[in-house]
Design a protein around this motif. Structure first.
Motif, short mmCIF file in Angstrom:
data_model
loop_
_atom_site.label_atom_id
_atom_site.label_comp_id
_atom_site.label_asym_id
_atom_site.label_seq_id
_atom_site.Cartn_x
_atom_site.Cartn_y
_atom_site.Cartn_z
N ARG A 92 0.82 -1.21 0.00
CA ARG A 92 0.00 0.00 0.00
C ARG A 92 0.85 1.27 0.00
NH1 ARG A 92 -5.28 -0.06 0.28
NH2 ARG A 92 -6.32 -2.06 0.49
N GLY A 93 2.10 1.14 0.39
CA GLY A 93 2.99 2.29 0.31
C GLY A 93 3.22 2.71 -1.14
N GLU A 94 3.47 1.72 -2.00
CA GLU A 94 3.66 2.03 -3.41
C GLU A 94 2.38 2.57 -4.04
OE1 GLU A 94 5.66 -1.81 -3.07
OE2 GLU A 94 5.81 -0.17 -1.63
N LEU A 95 1.22 2.05 -3.60
CA LEU A 95 -0.05 2.58 -4.10
C LEU A 95 -0.20 4.05 -3.73
CD1 LEU A 95 -2.89 2.42 -5.30
CD2 LEU A 95 -3.70 1.50 -3.10
N ALA A 96 0.12 4.38 -2.48
CA ALA A 96 0.02 5.77 -2.04
C ALA A 96 0.94 6.66 -2.87
CB ALA A 96 0.37 5.88 -0.56
N VAL A 97 2.17 6.23 -3.08
CA VAL A 97 3.14 7.02 -3.85
C VAL A 97 2.65 7.21 -5.28
CG1 VAL A 97 5.47 7.03 -4.82
CG2 VAL A 97 5.11 6.37 -2.44
N GLU A 98 2.10 6.16 -5.86
CA GLU A 98 1.62 6.23 -7.25
C GLU A 98 0.53 7.28 -7.41
OE1 GLU A 98 0.33 3.10 -10.71
OE2 GLU A 98 -0.43 2.72 -8.69
N VAL A 99 -0.50 7.22 -6.56
CA VAL A 99 -1.61 8.15 -6.73
C VAL A 99 -1.23 9.56 -6.31
CG1 VAL A 99 -3.38 6.37 -6.62
CG2 VAL A 99 -2.63 7.45 -4.50
N LEU A 100 -0.37 9.70 -5.32
CA LEU A 100 0.09 11.04 -4.93
C LEU A 100 0.89 11.69 -6.06
CD1 LEU A 100 1.20 10.39 -1.24
CD2 LEU A 100 -0.82 11.68 -2.00
N THR A 101 1.69 10.89 -6.74
CA THR A 101 2.43 11.41 -7.89
C THR A 101 1.49 11.82 -9.00
OG1 THR A 101 4.36 10.03 -7.37
CG2 THR A 101 4.18 10.86 -9.62
N GLU A 102 0.50 11.00 -9.27
CA GLU A 102 -0.44 11.29 -10.35
C GLU A 102 -1.22 12.57 -10.10
OE1 GLU A 102 -2.87 7.84 -10.73
OE2 GLU A 102 -1.30 6.64 -11.69
N VAL A 103 -1.51 12.87 -8.83
CA VAL A 103 -2.31 14.07 -8.52
C VAL A 103 -1.45 15.33 -8.47
CG1 VAL A 103 -2.21 14.16 -5.99
CG2 VAL A 103 -4.35 14.73 -7.16
N GLY A 104 -0.11 15.17 -8.52
CA GLY A 104 0.77 16.33 -8.62
C GLY A 104 1.60 16.68 -7.41
N VAL A 105 1.69 15.78 -6.43
CA VAL A 105 2.48 16.05 -5.23
C VAL A 105 3.96 16.22 -5.60
CG1 VAL A 105 3.28 15.05 -3.04
CG2 VAL A 105 0.86 14.93 -3.68
N ASP A 106 4.61 17.19 -4.99
CA ASP A 106 6.00 17.51 -5.32
C ASP A 106 7.02 16.78 -4.44
OD1 ASP A 106 5.57 19.80 -7.32
OD2 ASP A 106 4.31 20.35 -5.62
N THR A 107 6.67 16.56 -3.19
CA THR A 107 7.57 15.86 -2.27
C THR A 107 6.76 14.88 -1.43
OG1 THR A 107 8.97 17.83 -2.10
CG2 THR A 107 9.30 16.11 -0.45
N ILE A 108 7.24 13.65 -1.34
CA ILE A 108 6.61 12.62 -0.53
C ILE A 108 7.58 12.24 0.57
CG2 ILE A 108 5.62 10.29 -0.50
CD1 ILE A 108 5.08 10.71 -3.55
N VAL A 109 7.13 12.38 1.81
CA VAL A 109 7.99 12.12 2.97
C VAL A 109 7.50 10.88 3.70
CG1 VAL A 109 8.95 13.06 5.10
CG2 VAL A 109 8.37 14.61 3.21
N PRO A 110 8.20 9.76 3.61
CA PRO A 110 7.81 8.59 4.40
C PRO A 110 8.04 8.87 5.88
CG PRO A 110 9.87 8.17 3.22
CD PRO A 110 9.39 9.52 2.78
N TRP A 111 7.09 8.44 6.69
CA TRP A 111 7.14 8.80 8.11
C TRP A 111 6.91 7.57 8.99
CZ3 TRP A 111 2.19 10.63 10.85
CH2 TRP A 111 2.44 10.85 12.22
N ALA A 112 7.78 7.39 9.97
CA ALA A 112 7.65 6.29 10.93
C ALA A 112 6.77 6.76 12.08
CB ALA A 112 9.02 5.86 11.44
N ALA A 113 5.45 6.65 11.90
CA ALA A 113 4.50 7.07 12.94
C ALA A 113 4.49 6.06 14.08
CB ALA A 113 3.10 7.22 12.35
N SER A 114 3.96 6.46 15.22
CA SER A 114 3.94 5.59 16.41
C SER A 114 3.21 4.28 16.14
CB SER A 114 3.28 6.32 17.58
OG SER A 114 4.04 7.44 17.98
#
Length: 245
Positions: A92-114
């Motif tokens: 699902r990480g790759e899915l998120a990156v794919e659609v965020l790129t398609e919508v025009g996001v400029d920077t994607i920051v992976p985050w280690a949440a609690s």
């Protein structure tokens, strides 16, 4: 039918009449997988706003050359959009990156949440980051972007807090928020969206982000998956900016 797009390291100094050589994995995929042949028309981009269109002159095993027929240059779109994406499990990480790129996001920051189930450590962290970067690259070509997104290094919560503090408009998605995204005053030249993990954000995380200047917002009555919440939020925000005007 849209022309195929291929990424090259640089287009500096390239003009109409120039010949550009595409080599390596990019060329191998075009020639061996896509069956690119001489005489076809393609688009080349450097991912930094420049692109050229031209005819394929010749192809080799891991090589093809293009005669440039036209050149274009696009300004970086504003407002810029950064999405802090908590690590999802599985693919699902790759899915998120794919659609965020398609919508025009400029920077994607992976985050280690609690509450992130997935963990990036050691060799796994390197491989996972490389997968995200490759996914962004391919999605950018598919969506015909001349400015390609950056996948930043894995961030800690304290680093995300600093990103929020430095943003002109930051939101954190939270199903319990009282402010709907539709009521948010979108302004400035940069948007930042924080997307939590499957298990949700902790109260401490929300408090830290809000304390740094973020606005907690909800998207609607439905609770979205972490892999799709970001793209919905970005679309809602961009629809109220000149970038989508």
């Amino acid at each position: 039918m849209s022309l195929p797009v291929h990424l090259v390291p640089t287009l500096d100094g390239v003009g109409v009449g120039s010949t550009v050589e595409v080599a390596g994995a990019e060329a191998h995929h075009a020639v061996a997988v896509r069956r690119l042949r001489a005489g076809e028309t393609v688009v080349l981009t450097d991912g930094r706003g420049r692109s050229v269109t031209g005819e394929v002159l010749e192809t080799g095993k891991r090589l093809f050359t293009v005669a440039v027929g036209s050149v274009s240059s696009d300004d970086r779109p504003l407002p810029s959009v950064t999405v802090v994406q908590a690590l999802p499990k599985g693919d699902r990480g790759e899915l998120a990156v794919e659609v965020l790129t398609e919508v025009g996001v400029d920077t994607i920051v992976p985050w280690a949440a609690s509450r992130s189930v997935a963990l990036w450590k050691g060799e796994r962290a390197e491989k996972s980051h490389a997968k995200w970067a490759a996914t962004a690259r391919e999605a950018a070509k598919q969506s015909r972007r001349t400015w390609h997104p950056e996948v930043a290094p894995l961030a800690t919560t304290s680093e995300v807090v600093e990103l929020v503090r430095g943003s002109s408009c930051a939101v954190v998605l939270h199903e319990g928020a009282s402010t709907p995204v539709a009521e948010l005053d979108v302004g400035g030249d940069g948007l930042l969206v924080v997307v939590g993990p499957e298990g949700g954000l902790t109260d401490e995380e929300v408090a830290s982000f809000v304390g740094a200047g973020a606005v907690a917002v909800r998207l609607g009555a439905e609770v979205l998956r972490t892999s799709t919440a970001g793209v919905v939020a970005v679309g809602a925000l961009l629809s109220r900016t000149s970038r989508w005007g």
